[in-house]
Design a protein around this motif. Sequence first.
Motif, short mmCIF file in Angstrom:
data_model
loop_
_atom_site.label_atom_id
_atom_site.label_comp_id
_atom_site.label_asym_id
_atom_site.label_seq_id
_atom_site.Cartn_x
_atom_site.Cartn_y
_atom_site.Cartn_z
N LEU A 59 -0.43 21.92 -17.19
CA LEU A 59 -0.20 21.59 -18.60
C LEU A 59 0.35 20.17 -18.74
N HIS A 60 1.19 19.78 -17.82
CA HIS A 60 1.73 18.41 -17.82
C HIS A 60 0.60 17.37 -17.74
N GLN A 100 -6.23 22.20 -20.70
CA GLN A 100 -6.29 23.06 -21.87
C GLN A 100 -6.61 24.48 -21.41
N ALA A 101 -5.80 25.44 -21.82
CA ALA A 101 -6.00 26.82 -21.41
C ALA A 101 -7.13 27.47 -22.20
N ALA A 146 -6.13 18.96 -11.83
CA ALA A 146 -5.83 18.65 -13.22
C ALA A 146 -5.82 17.14 -13.46
N VAL A 203 1.07 26.38 -13.37
CA VAL A 203 0.74 26.31 -14.80
C VAL A 203 1.45 25.13 -15.44
N ASP A 204 2.73 24.97 -15.14
CA ASP A 204 3.51 23.87 -15.72
C ASP A 204 2.92 22.51 -15.36
#
Length: 60
Positions: free
Chosen positions: A39-40, A44-45, A7, A35-36
């Motif tokens: 996203l941090h 983008q999902a 990420a 997931v956390d």
Amino acid sequence: MSAARIARRGGLVRRAVGTADLARSGPRQALLDAVDIALHHGVQAFTYPDLVRRQPARAA
């Protein structure tokens, strides 16, 4: 940790988990943590159909 590294570099993060694993607290928490952290880092999902629509058209 791999979700965070990918990420941070702007790569595609794919997470998959079996339903049986979600019944166990350890694997479920590891998935939620991945997931956390993704996203941090601004991931983008989206779903597989979204991914196909995002592909640029190829020249013939």
